[in-house]
Design a protein around this motif. Structure first.
Motif, PDB file in Angstrom:
ATOM      1  N   ASN B  53      45.874  46.191  35.325  1.00  0.00           N
ATOM      2  CA  ASN B  53      44.561  46.491  35.576  1.00  0.00           C
ATOM      3  C   ASN B  53      44.089  47.142  34.143  1.00  0.00           C
ATOM      4  N   ALA B  54      44.866  47.546  33.491  1.00  0.00           N
ATOM      5  CA  ALA B  54      44.475  48.475  32.223  1.00  0.00           C
ATOM      6  C   ALA B  54      45.626  48.617  31.370  1.00  0.00           C
ATOM      7  N   LEU B  55      45.291  49.028  30.051  1.00  0.00           N
ATOM      8  CA  LEU B  55      46.340  49.360  29.114  1.00  0.00           C
ATOM      9  C   LEU B  55      46.526  50.939  29.446  1.00  0.00           C
ATOM     10  N   ASN B  56      47.386  51.625  29.810  1.00  0.00           N
ATOM     11  CA  ASN B  56      47.436  52.960  30.205  1.00  0.00           C
ATOM     12  C   ASN B  56      47.834  53.877  29.259  1.00  0.00           C
ATOM     13  N   ALA B  57      48.567  53.284  28.163  1.00  0.00           N
ATOM     14  CA  ALA B  57      49.053  54.138  27.040  1.00  0.00           C
ATOM     15  C   ALA B  57      48.520  53.714  25.772  1.00  0.00           C
ATOM     16  N   TYR B  58      47.467  54.029  25.293  1.00  0.00           N
ATOM     17  CA  TYR B  58      46.988  53.752  23.949  1.00  0.00           C
ATOM     18  C   TYR B  58      46.294  55.101  23.193  1.00  0.00           C
ATOM     19  N   ILE B  59      46.348  54.849  21.746  1.00  0.00           N
ATOM     20  CA  ILE B  59      46.095  56.025  21.118  1.00  0.00           C
ATOM     21  C   ILE B  59      44.531  55.953  20.865  1.00  0.00           C
ATOM     22  N   THR B  60      43.452  56.423  21.553  1.00  0.00           N
ATOM     23  CA  THR B  60      41.956  56.133  21.668  1.00  0.00           C
ATOM     24  C   THR B  60      41.633  57.077  20.072  1.00  0.00           C
ATOM     25  N   GLU B  61      40.446  56.497  19.873  1.00  0.00           N
ATOM     26  CA  GLU B  61      39.728  57.324  18.674  1.00  0.00           C
ATOM     27  C   GLU B  61      39.803  58.519  18.597  1.00  0.00           C
ATOM     28  N   GLY B 118      38.799  56.883  29.974  1.00  0.00           N
ATOM     29  CA  GLY B 118      39.710  58.118  30.009  1.00  0.00           C
ATOM     30  C   GLY B 118      39.990  58.335  28.571  1.00  0.00           C
ATOM     31  N   ASP B 119      40.844  59.110  28.425  1.00  0.00           N
ATOM     32  CA  ASP B 119      41.423  59.449  26.970  1.00  0.00           C
ATOM     33  C   ASP B 119      42.440  58.548  26.377  1.00  0.00           C
ATOM     34  N   ARG B 120      43.302  57.815  27.255  1.00  0.00           N
ATOM     35  CA  ARG B 120      44.275  57.088  26.738  1.00  0.00           C
ATOM     36  C   ARG B 120      44.499  55.732  27.007  1.00  0.00           C
ATOM     37  N   ASN B 121      43.330  55.240  27.890  1.00  0.00           N
ATOM     38  CA  ASN B 121      43.352  53.984  28.715  1.00  0.00           C
ATOM     39  C   ASN B 121      42.550  52.996  27.970  1.00  0.00           C
ATOM     40  N   ILE B 122      42.763  51.753  27.828  1.00  0.00           N
ATOM     41  CA  ILE B 122      41.715  50.826  27.337  1.00  0.00           C
ATOM     42  C   ILE B 122      41.576  49.557  28.499  1.00  0.00           C
ATOM     43  N   LYS B 123      40.377  49.047  28.512  1.00  0.00           N
ATOM     44  CA  LYS B 123      40.215  48.151  29.679  1.00  0.00           C
ATOM     45  C   LYS B 123      40.338  46.691  29.078  1.00  0.00           C
ATOM     46  N   ILE B 124      41.048  45.963  29.841  1.00  0.00           N
ATOM     47  CA  ILE B 124      41.480  44.479  29.482  1.00  0.00           C
ATOM     48  C   ILE B 124      41.382  43.614  30.881  1.00  0.00           C
TER      49      ILE B 124
END
Lengths: 104, 551
Positions: B53-61, B118-124
């Motif tokens: 549902n999402a990528l839960n490990a990402y380094i957001t801005e 959230g702080d670490r997730n992106i929507k896909i």
């Protein structure tokens, strides 16, 4: 929860058998696909999406609250149509544009 | 049995997330021959079969890899490897961008930036993520994929890997695969404990039920050092469908409430184990069942939820639609799952160095098979696949190929032949699997005991698992698929023994539910801020304690 394969629609192409992550589907002597281990289905719906003639539907077991509804998919270009047949006969189509992200 | 002998430079066991990405990395950076052995078909095998549902490990801005590592260490209550988390985190952005170039749909805002959850997730839209990865691997000219080949053992002599043995599920061919370097990318272990719905829907579980802990078991039997098997993972999920709850909690801001309508999540803390514990504790106190409060969300939000679940857990959407009980009018009941051993969420798995080399020379591990780095999720598994592939290429430059001895081949062939027989057995793999799950449920902290165990109960569990292991010698299979079930059962039993040994070794309760030890109910940082590792040697599991700074 498991799947149901409509033998009248099945053309015996074997794509569902190939793609099942549990290798649970086989082709019978009549060259029709059948699920050999219905209780071992994970419910991933890979086989539904793979079937070129939409012969496979997915249902919830009574033990997880299923009441006889069925779900299958049909693809039209970039649109993946999820078709729910409710136990009361009502049909609900939910269209997902595969080019669009989840909102949540 | 028909036999086939194959030589390759790199063997990848398991064509899931980490395995496919490792194959792509190795192929694009060398002319080495790479073989993926996958027991199903790489197009939809493993954890990503239905999508994600999402990528839960990402380094957001504004965030750094160090921030991600710090978060994971805190969430694991201090038991995680900073070196592994950092080397993984540094690659999260690049692997994500690569997947996007390959066709993964990622939501961007008007400025072209990824929309975060959230702080670490992106929507896909992650419905097709596995076919994308499979296609990337399959189009490499030096990657060969053997689908429907189940690897049953590795070959190790003098602490060094020589290859592996496998059995074709379709035709029963016995494969002898000689490889200079091997990547264990088999995923974690489901099916050790009795699941939420043990009847017809027994496989409606959180983790892929076809991930049996094969990689762990092969490593354990050959004396690889393993880590943190006592940090089990238990997911907080929608009841019965075992669909994700994060989409509701983070997507529409649904709070956890008990049957009285009281929000309880702040009471117990917000780390992953505390969220599960809160729900278990409310149920135990008679304030269950518990729910995510979705009542009152808008029709638009509801429609988006129906679609989001179709892209990863279609059971949930079917459940809402078939009974007309939509989330806007009905709170969604939640429950904890049975425990799993899974290195991508908690820290269990092979003890590896920063190159993802295991303690067996030439054997590497990535993704859920590799320990020490919790919360790697999909992108972290890709990153580890990439690291392991690069390390294996360096290993090949320094080491000459070895071979598998005729004696070892004969021994493995004879074992398979013994199981593959039409003679009767008093038991089936299914019966023994159910017995194993009942034992683990009752005595090793399953759902039945609210995840609690004691040293005494673990003693009973161990005794019973050893009995079942002996009984499994008598199993017989009529075809290659049934033969796979025998090997899978034996893998799970091996993993169970290691889980029990680890649960017994950590004499504290650091993580509620994940390792709830009733003899030692408090956290004890003075003695137990250490890794519990193990090595199986001469028939017994030796426990090794390592400081958190080691590695």
């Amino acid at each position: 929860m498991s799947i149901e394969i409509n033998k009248n629609k099945c053309i015996g192409c074997g794509k569902c058998r190939d793609v099942c992550p549990g290798t649970l589907i086989a082709l019978g002597e009549d060259r029709k696909a059948f699920i050999r281990y219905p209780r071992d289905c994970w419910g991933c719906t890979s086989c539904l999406k793979e079937c070129p003639v939409y012969a496979i539907s997915f249902f919830l077991g009574a033990d997880m609250g299923g009441t006889g509804g069925r779900l299958h998919t049909e693809k039209e270009g970039d649109i993946l149509k999820w078709i729910t047949e409710r136990p009361d006969g009502r049909v609900i189509v939910t269209e997902v544009d595969t080019r669009e992200s989840n909102k949540y | 049995m028909k036999t086939e002998r194959i030589k390759t430079d790199i063997l990848i066991i398991g064509g899931g997330t980490a395995g496919c990405y490792a194959a792509v990395t190795a192929a694009e950076n060398s002319d080495k021959q790479i073989l993926i052995c996958e027991k199903a078909h790489i197009k939809r095998s493993g954890c990503l079969a239905a999508g994600v549902n999402a990528l839960n490990a990402y380094i957001t801005e504004g965030r750094t890899p160090q921030d991600y590592a710090d978060y994971c260490i805190k969430d694991a209550h201090g038991i995680a490897r900073e070196d592994l988390l950092l080397t993984m985190s540094q690659r999260l952005k690049a692997v994500t961008e690569r997947l996007e170039r390959e066709g993964l749909v990622i939501l961007r805002d008007e400025q072209g930036k990824y929309v975060t959850r959230g702080d670490r997730n992106i929507k896909i839209n992650g419905e097709n993520i596995k076919p994308l990865l499979a296609d990337m691997a399959q189009r490499q000219p030096n990657v060969r994929v053997l689908n429907r080949v189940n690897i049953t053992d590795i070959d190790v002599t003098g602490g060094r890997i020589n290859g592996a043995f496998g059995i074709g599920i379709g035709d029963g061919t016995f494969y002898i695969i000689e490889a200079s370097a091997v990547l264990m990318a088999t995923g974690g272990a489901a099916g050790l404990y009795k699941p939420n719905n043990p009847g017809f829907s027994r496989h409606k579980m959180w983790y892929c039920p076809f991930n049996t802990g094969a990689g762990y078991a092969m490593g354990i039997r050959h004396g690889a050092e393993m880590t943190t098997f006592e940090m089990r993972f238990i997911a907080l999920r929608c009841k019965d469908t075992i669909a994700p709850t994060g989409t509701l909690a983070q997507g529409v801001g649904a709070k956890q409430v008990n049957v009285l309508g009281e929000v309880y999540e702040q009471k117990y803390g917000l780390t992953t184990s505390e969220r599960v514990y809160g729900t278990a504790a409310e149920n135990a106190a008679g304030r269950g069942p518990c729910f995510l409060r979705t009542e009152g969300i808008t029709k638009d939000q509801e429609q988006s939820l129906l679609k989001a679940y179709l892209n990863m857990a279609p059971s949930q959407t079917l459940k809402w639609l078939e009974n007309g009980e939509l989330p806007g009018e009905n709170n969604v009941e939640i429950e904890g799952t049975e425990p799993y051993i899974v290195g991508g969420h908690t820290a269990s798995g092979f003890w590896v160095d920063a190159d993802r080399a295991t303690t067996i020379k030439g054997l590497y591990a990535a993704g859920d098979a590799a320990g020490g780095a919790p919360q790697k999720y999909v992108t972290g598994a890709l990153a580890e696949g990439e690291i392991a592939a690069q390390s294996m290429l360096r290993y090949l430059d320094r080491n000459e190929p070895s071979g598998i001895s005729e004696e070892s081949i004969a021994r493995h062939l004879s074992e398979a032949g013994r199981f593959l027989s039409t003679s009767d057995s008093p038991y089936t793999p299914e019966q023994l699997e159910e017995a194993m799950q009942t034992v683990m449920d009752n005595y090793a902290g399953g759902i039945r005991t609210n995840y609690r165990f004691s040293e005494k109960s673990l003693g009973i569990a161990e005794k019973r698992i050893i009995q079942l292991e002996a009984l499994s010698d008598s199993l017989r299979a009529k075809d290659a698929q049934e033969l796979m079930y025998i090997y899978e059962l034996r893998e799970r039993l091996t993993v169970c023994k290691t889980v029990i040994a680890h649960l017994r070794a950590r004499k504290e309760t650091r993580w509620h539910c994940f390792a709830e030890n009733t003899d030692h109910p408090e956290r004890d940082d003075e003695h137990w801020k250490v890794f519990v590792n193990s090595r199986f040697e001469n028939g017994s599991t030796e426990i090794i304690l390592r400081r958190v700074s080691e590695g």
